[in-house]
Write a protein that holds these residues in place. Structure first.
Motif, PDB file in Angstrom:
ATOM      1  N   LYS A  11       0.840  -1.204   0.000  1.00 20.76           N
ATOM      2  CA  LYS A  11       0.000   0.000   0.000  1.00 20.76           C
ATOM      3  C   LYS A  11       0.875   1.255   0.000  1.00 20.76           C
ATOM      4  N   GLN A  12       0.310   2.320  -0.604  1.00 22.44           N
ATOM      5  CA  GLN A  12       0.948   3.640  -0.513  1.00 22.44           C
ATOM      6  C   GLN A  12       0.002   4.554   0.261  1.00 22.44           C
ATOM      7  N   VAL A  24      -5.352   5.879   1.149  1.00 25.42           N
ATOM      8  CA  VAL A  24      -4.596   4.629   1.024  1.00 25.42           C
ATOM      9  C   VAL A  24      -4.770   4.111  -0.397  1.00 25.42           C
ATOM     10  N   HIS A  25      -3.666   3.833  -1.072  1.00 24.66           N
ATOM     11  CA  HIS A  25      -3.721   3.249  -2.414  1.00 24.66           C
ATOM     12  C   HIS A  25      -3.207   1.815  -2.343  1.00 24.66           C
ATOM     13  N   TYR A  26      -4.080   0.871  -2.737  1.00 28.14           N
ATOM     14  CA  TYR A  26      -3.695  -0.543  -2.737  1.00 28.14           C
ATOM     15  C   TYR A  26      -2.953  -0.864  -4.034  1.00 28.14           C
ATOM     16  N   LYS A  44      -4.710  -7.183  -8.009  1.00 28.60           N
ATOM     17  CA  LYS A  44      -4.680  -7.475  -6.566  1.00 28.60           C
ATOM     18  C   LYS A  44      -5.090  -6.260  -5.740  1.00 28.60           C
ATOM     19  N   GLY A  45      -4.589  -5.063  -6.134  1.00 32.99           N
ATOM     20  CA  GLY A  45      -4.911  -3.857  -5.373  1.00 32.99           C
ATOM     21  C   GLY A  45      -6.404  -3.592  -5.322  1.00 32.99           C
ATOM     22  N   SER A  75      -9.244   1.258  -6.233  1.00 29.22           N
ATOM     23  CA  SER A  75      -8.062   0.834  -5.469  1.00 29.22           C
ATOM     24  C   SER A  75      -7.643   1.823  -4.373  1.00 29.22           C
ATOM     25  N   ASP A  76      -8.532   2.754  -4.039  1.00 31.06           N
ATOM     26  CA  ASP A  76      -8.189   3.751  -3.015  1.00 31.06           C
ATOM     27  C   ASP A  76      -9.283   3.884  -1.967  1.00 31.06           C
TER      28      ASP A  76
END
Ligand code: TMP
Length: 236
Positions: A11-12, A24-26, A44-45, A75-76
């Motif tokens: 994650k970022q 949160v970015h997966y 996946k994210g 994804s966020d």
């Protein structure tokens, strides 16, 4: 403008206009062996973000305090900014993974009561097991904070067992992390997904989690997609 605060293994974290909220970015990435093995995995994210959002919405709904605010995109998501406690809180309902190896038990031995363990979060030290006395010596958390985390994690376990059972999935074990929000409340943070849980089909015991990636036993996304589609079908 959103600025990258931190990049973890999957994650970022980015700033938002609100200093108490982070995005949160997966990522489409999986790691094993404490980050030593890293692979790109399509979708996946998005799948993990959707599973995690569904689970955290469910926990929020049950009145369990979490960092989760809302899913923002595929994804966020938006979460409360937290000061994390450097502990991994593990709960086990059946023997698997490190417990099975350590005590040489049969696979999926059912425990009468859930087993709870703490690990100290440190990549350098490979996240070692840590007991209450060691936690106090290192001033990582007070006895009251440990009690709160134990109490919460057993509630979370009961809620997750029920949620997954309704989808024909058995919750073998999982890991969560806690932190303090801006008001100083100790609440659930991080993520709950097949990256951080062991999930098996209730009938066949087929693995639906990251063990497939760890052990190279197939396409990890098959299990993750099964988990998402079953949870979505049950939530309807
Ligand atoms: P273990 O059996 O390897 O100790 O793992 C117990 C649970 O915790 C399992 O569901 C996987 C999860 N876990 C993580 O999410 N991150 C980790 O770094 C570790 C060691 C375990």
């Amino acid at each position: 403008m959103a600025t990258l605060i931190n990049e973890g293994k999957a994650k970022q974290l980015f700033t938002t206009d609100d200093p108490n909220v982070i995005q949160v970015h997966y990522m489409n990435q999986a790691t094993a062996l404490n980050g030593k093995r890293k692979e790109h995995i399509d979708d996946k994210g998005e799948v993990n973000n959707q599973i995690d959002s569904l689970i955290f919405e469910y926990l929020n709904h049950l009145g369990i305090a979490t960092h989760f605010i809302k899913q923002l995109s595929d994804s966020d998501q938006l979460v409360k900014k937290m000061k994390m406690v450097p502990l991994e809180v593990v709960v086990r309902n059946y023997a698997s993974g490190s417990f099975q190896r350590k005590f040489d038990t049969e696979y999926l031995l059912k425990f009468e009561e859930p087993v709870q363990e703490f690990y100290y979060k440190s990549d350098r030290l490979d996240d070692p097991f840590i007991n209450d006395s060691q936690i106090h010596a290192l001033k990582i958390a007070t006895p009251e904070q440990l009690s709160t985390m134990r109490e919460q994690v057993f509630k979370i376990n009961q809620a997750l067992i029920k949620l997954f059972a309704a989808s024909g999935i058995t919750l073998v074990d999982f890991k969560v992390e806690f932190g303090f929000d801006a008001d100083g409340n100790l609440i659930l943070g991080d993520e709950i997904s097949p990256d951080s849980c062991r999930l098996v089909d209730a009938q066949t015991h087929e693995s639906l989690d990251k063990d497939v990636f760890r052990k190279h036993t197939g396409n990890v996304m098959d299990g993750y997609r099964t988990v998402l589609s079953r949870l979505e079908a049950t939530a309807k």
